[in-house]
Design an enzyme around this catalytic site. Sequence first.
Site, short mmCIF file in Angstrom:
data_model
loop_
_atom_site.label_atom_id
_atom_site.label_comp_id
_atom_site.label_asym_id
_atom_site.label_seq_id
_atom_site.Cartn_x
_atom_site.Cartn_y
_atom_site.Cartn_z
N VAL A 12 69.86 -13.30 9.92
CA VAL A 12 69.82 -12.67 11.29
C VAL A 12 70.89 -13.09 12.05
O VAL A 12 71.76 -12.28 12.48
CB VAL A 12 68.54 -13.36 12.07
CG1 VAL A 12 68.50 -12.81 13.44
CG2 VAL A 12 67.14 -12.82 11.23
N ASP A 30 76.62 -23.37 12.43
CA ASP A 30 75.44 -23.62 11.47
C ASP A 30 75.72 -25.00 11.07
O ASP A 30 76.75 -25.49 10.88
CB ASP A 30 75.43 -22.68 10.00
CG ASP A 30 74.01 -22.71 9.34
OD1 ASP A 30 73.45 -21.53 9.51
OD2 ASP A 30 73.99 -23.67 8.83
N ARG A 35 77.91 -23.78 3.87
CA ARG A 35 77.87 -22.27 4.42
C ARG A 35 78.85 -21.85 5.38
O ARG A 35 79.53 -20.80 5.44
CB ARG A 35 76.54 -21.99 5.18
CG ARG A 35 76.40 -20.72 6.00
CD ARG A 35 75.80 -19.61 5.06
NE ARG A 35 75.26 -18.49 5.66
CZ ARG A 35 75.36 -17.31 5.29
NH1 ARG A 35 75.98 -17.18 3.99
NH2 ARG A 35 74.86 -16.41 5.83
N THR A 81 61.92 -19.50 11.63
CA THR A 81 60.53 -20.17 12.13
C THR A 81 59.26 -20.29 10.97
O THR A 81 58.67 -19.18 11.11
CB THR A 81 60.15 -19.44 13.40
OG1 THR A 81 60.20 -18.16 13.17
CG2 THR A 81 60.73 -19.80 14.49
N THR A 116 61.52 -15.53 15.53
CA THR A 116 60.05 -15.11 15.70
C THR A 116 59.11 -16.16 16.02
O THR A 116 58.77 -17.21 15.38
CB THR A 116 59.48 -14.50 14.47
OG1 THR A 116 60.27 -13.40 14.19
CG2 THR A 116 57.93 -13.63 14.75
N CYS A 256 58.85 -13.12 6.96
CA CYS A 256 58.50 -12.34 8.08
C CYS A 256 57.08 -12.09 8.03
O CYS A 256 55.94 -12.80 8.62
CB CYS A 256 59.29 -11.23 8.38
SG CYS A 256 61.13 -11.37 9.15
N ARG A 327 62.81 -17.12 -0.10
CA ARG A 327 61.69 -17.77 0.63
C ARG A 327 60.38 -17.15 0.73
O ARG A 327 60.39 -15.81 1.00
CB ARG A 327 62.52 -17.63 2.08
CG ARG A 327 63.65 -18.47 2.70
CD ARG A 327 64.02 -18.35 4.10
NE ARG A 327 64.74 -17.27 4.13
CZ ARG A 327 65.16 -16.73 5.37
NH1 ARG A 327 65.11 -17.55 6.54
NH2 ARG A 327 65.59 -15.24 5.49
#
Length: 416
Positions: A12, A30, A35, A81, A116, A256, A327
Amino acid sequence: MENIAIIGLGYVGLPLAVEFGKVLNVVGFDINRERIGELKKLHDRTREVEPEELKLSKHLTFSADVNDLRSSTYFIVTVPTPIDDAKKPDLRPLEGASKTVGGVLKKGDIVIYESTVYPGCTEEICVPILEKLSGLKYNVDFFCGYSPERINPGDKLHRVTTIKKVTSGSTPEVAEKVDLLYRTIIKAGTHKASSIKVAEAAKVIENSQRDVNIAFVNELALIFERIGIDTSEVLEAAGTKWNFLPFKPGLVGGHCIGVDPYYLTHKAESLGYHSEVILSGRRINDNMGIHIANKVVKLMAQNELPINKADVLILGITFKENCPDIRNSRVVDVIRELQSFGISVDVYDPLADSEEVQHEYGLGTIKSPSKKYHAVVMAVAHEEFKQLDWNAICYENTVVYDVKGVLDRQRVTARL
């Protein structure tokens, strides 16, 4: 020019940082220094952003140093989240990001959350952390907004700028500022919600609605299997009606759809309401991996194939096609159930990072199939799998189970 800090550079945060960095000053932050190092070298391991796009983002810099956030006036939080083992919201990444921002927050700054969450989370959980760490007062010294992410990993058509953005703010004036900020990059336009809670709720029901719809067709697949008819053929016939919703059965994982409904039901339960439809759909979807594995074993037995110590190939372990994200992959449920029968399982996924799979699930992956298998399960429809030499991996009576319904009907033994 506004100074923006993007907190979290995953699926995102990075695309958002890149788009803002084309027109405004942006620090992409981050805590993962590896990364950050990769991004500075124009490499995105998620495959969401190409090197050419990173080069075009002239005003974007990357950092793992909190001090580099101090000049920012807008902070956009885009951390994951997830849920814990009890399927309850795991807010630790969100709380950690709020602590980071709270430590550098100044008077007049605006903190926007994209992660979210359940309705009320921003103001009930995040704002107190910001106040405590900064010593500032909410809606007096600093302000908040909420603009839910709508990123679809692996989708090269629906991108940040081409998806309409819901925005909101803690005051009417701030709501307008937040909306104006996003309008600088969102070509598809924005929708300004009346409050942060409304925007939070809008996001969490988007994926809950998809989850319930997929659960419905998954249940249909279970019924039609017992009747002895092909679910895909039934859906194809029903889909000739103009208003029939085109959902397909399958494994529901990822960060999600397989997670967000639990955020909504958690909030509902805290208010004394126990969800019926949402949790029922979750139970169906969470059990599909076990059903698929058991169906494969039954088909193997019917084909007089060995079960104990049989060789089974799983094609794909990411949560969706053409995407390296592993994930909350429900393919793992299929693997675990097959292993419980004493079956030897090989996992082949050219997109997944083998070290990440080993770390996350304790599973090894193979570089390429190099033998014949008693069963092959097409779990994820990566484009790369179209090049497979099926004669090299299948016996004459090998069971081929097509979870995604993408293989030639003549090739498969059964499909979901």
